[in-house]
Design a protein around this motif. Structure first.
Motif, PDB file in Angstrom:
ATOM      1  N   ASP A   1      35.346  40.030  41.541  1.00 41.44           N
ATOM      2  CA  ASP A   1      35.097  40.807  43.102  1.00 41.44           C
ATOM      3  C   ASP A   1      36.333  41.864  41.877  1.00 41.44           C
ATOM      4  OD1 ASP A   1      34.587  39.279  44.615  1.00 41.44           O
ATOM      5  OD2 ASP A   1      36.531  38.381  44.631  1.00 41.44           O
TER       6      ASP A   1
ATOM      7  N   GLU B   1      36.186  45.081  42.472  1.00 42.16           N
ATOM      8  CA  GLU B   1      37.347  46.672  43.409  1.00 42.16           C
ATOM      9  C   GLU B   1      38.341  46.034  43.387  1.00 42.16           C
ATOM     10  OE1 GLU B   1      35.548  48.921  43.524  1.00 42.16           O
ATOM     11  OE2 GLU B   1      33.437  47.359  42.834  1.00 42.16           O
ATOM     12  N   ARG B   2      39.853  47.270  43.070  1.00 37.70           N
ATOM     13  CA  ARG B   2      40.604  47.511  43.739  1.00 37.70           C
ATOM     14  C   ARG B   2      42.103  48.557  43.608  1.00 37.70           C
ATOM     15  NH1 ARG B   2      45.400  45.517  45.477  1.00 37.70           N
ATOM     16  NH2 ARG B   2      46.617  44.920  44.346  1.00 37.70           N
TER      17      ARG B   2
ATOM     18  N   ASN C   1      42.467  56.363  49.422  1.00 37.97           N
ATOM     19  CA  ASN C   1      42.272  54.767  49.691  1.00 37.97           C
ATOM     20  C   ASN C   1      43.888  53.943  50.534  1.00 37.97           C
ATOM     21  OD1 ASN C   1      40.960  54.478  47.048  1.00 37.97           O
ATOM     22  ND2 ASN C   1      42.888  54.947  46.535  1.00 37.97           N
TER      23      ASN C   1
ATOM     24  N   TYR D   1      38.264  54.045  50.333  1.00 38.61           N
ATOM     25  CA  TYR D   1      38.536  53.533  49.631  1.00 38.61           C
ATOM     26  C   TYR D   1      37.359  53.800  48.800  1.00 38.61           C
ATOM     27  CZ  TYR D   1      37.191  49.988  45.547  1.00 38.61           C
ATOM     28  OH  TYR D   1      37.677  50.018  44.401  1.00 38.61           O
ATOM     29  N   LYS D   2      38.273  55.211  47.570  1.00 34.58           N
ATOM     30  CA  LYS D   2      38.249  55.768  46.393  1.00 34.58           C
ATOM     31  C   LYS D   2      37.417  57.364  47.001  1.00 34.58           C
ATOM     32  CE  LYS D   2      37.558  53.016  42.584  1.00 34.58           C
ATOM     33  NZ  LYS D   2      37.147  52.226  42.267  1.00 34.58           N
TER      34      LYS D   2
ATOM     35  N   HIS E   1      41.014  41.172  44.274  1.00 37.38           N
ATOM     36  CA  HIS E   1      40.286  42.158  44.097  1.00 37.38           C
ATOM     37  C   HIS E   1      39.108  41.981  44.772  1.00 37.38           C
ATOM     38  CE1 HIS E   1      41.971  42.414  40.246  1.00 37.38           C
ATOM     39  NE2 HIS E   1      40.672  43.256  39.675  1.00 37.38           N
TER      40      HIS E   1
ATOM     41  N   THR F   1      34.873  42.557  46.934  1.00 35.59           N
ATOM     42  CA  THR F   1      33.364  42.883  46.608  1.00 35.59           C
ATOM     43  C   THR F   1      33.226  43.863  48.047  1.00 35.59           C
ATOM     44  OG1 THR F   1      32.901  41.570  45.156  1.00 35.59           O
ATOM     45  CG2 THR F   1      30.965  42.747  46.025  1.00 35.59           C
TER      46      THR F   1
END
Length: 127
Positions: free
Chosen positions: A10, A12-13, A26, A36-37, A78, A80
Motif C-alpha cells: 500500500d 498512499e498515506r 486531506n 485526498y490530496k 498506508h 491503496t
C-alpha cells in the motif's frame, strides 16, 4: 513470497482530519466520501448513512459512527486506491475502492454494520 508482499504494498498515506469549512485537502466528509490530496474520493463499493440529511434518528447516529470509523481506518496506515469500471460519479467525485493489505475498507464498514454494499441505489437506514 516477496512477489505477494509487493502485490499488496500500500503506497498512499497522509494524516486525515474531519472536513470543516477550511480548504479540503486531506479530510473525511462522511462514511463513504473523503478528500485526498485535494481530490474528492467516493468509495465505490459501499454506501453509508447520510450525515447532511438523515431520514431518521437511527441514520443520523449510524452516519456519525461511519464517519468516525472511516477516519480511524484511513489514519491507521498506508492504503491503496483502486479504480473501477467508472472513474467518476455524476457529482464529479473520483470513484475508488480503498484497500489495505488487499482488504477493502468498505468491507470492514459493511461487516461492522456501518455500510451497505453499493448495488446502484441507496438502501434505507431507518427501521
Amino acid at each position: 513470497m516477496l512477489l505477494l508482499a509487493l502485490f499488496f504494498m500500500d503506497m498512499e498515506r497522509v494524516d486525515f482530519t474531519c472536513c470543516d469549512k477550511s480548504p479540503r485537502v486531506n479530510c473525511v466528509v462522511d462514511g463513504d466520501t473523503f478528500w485526498y490530496k485535494g481530490r474528492k474520493i467516493r468509495i465505490s463499493d459501499i454506501n453509508t448513512p447520510e450525515i447532511s440529511q438523515p431520514k431518521c434518528a437511527q441514520e443520523a447516529m449510524l452516519a456519525k459512527r461511519a464517519k468516525s470509523r472511516l477516519y480511524t481506518l484511513l489514519n491507521a496506515g498506508h492504503f491503496t486506491l483502486k479504480s473501477g469500471p467508472r472513474d467518476k460519479d455524476h457529482y464529479g467525485r473520483d470513484l475508488r475502492k480503498v484497500e489495505r493489505g488487499g482488504i477493502s475498507l468498505g468491507n470492514i464498514l459493511i461487516a461492522e454494520g456501518l455500510a451497505h454494499r453499493w448495488k446502484g441505489r441507496k438502501e434505507s437506514w431507518c427501521r
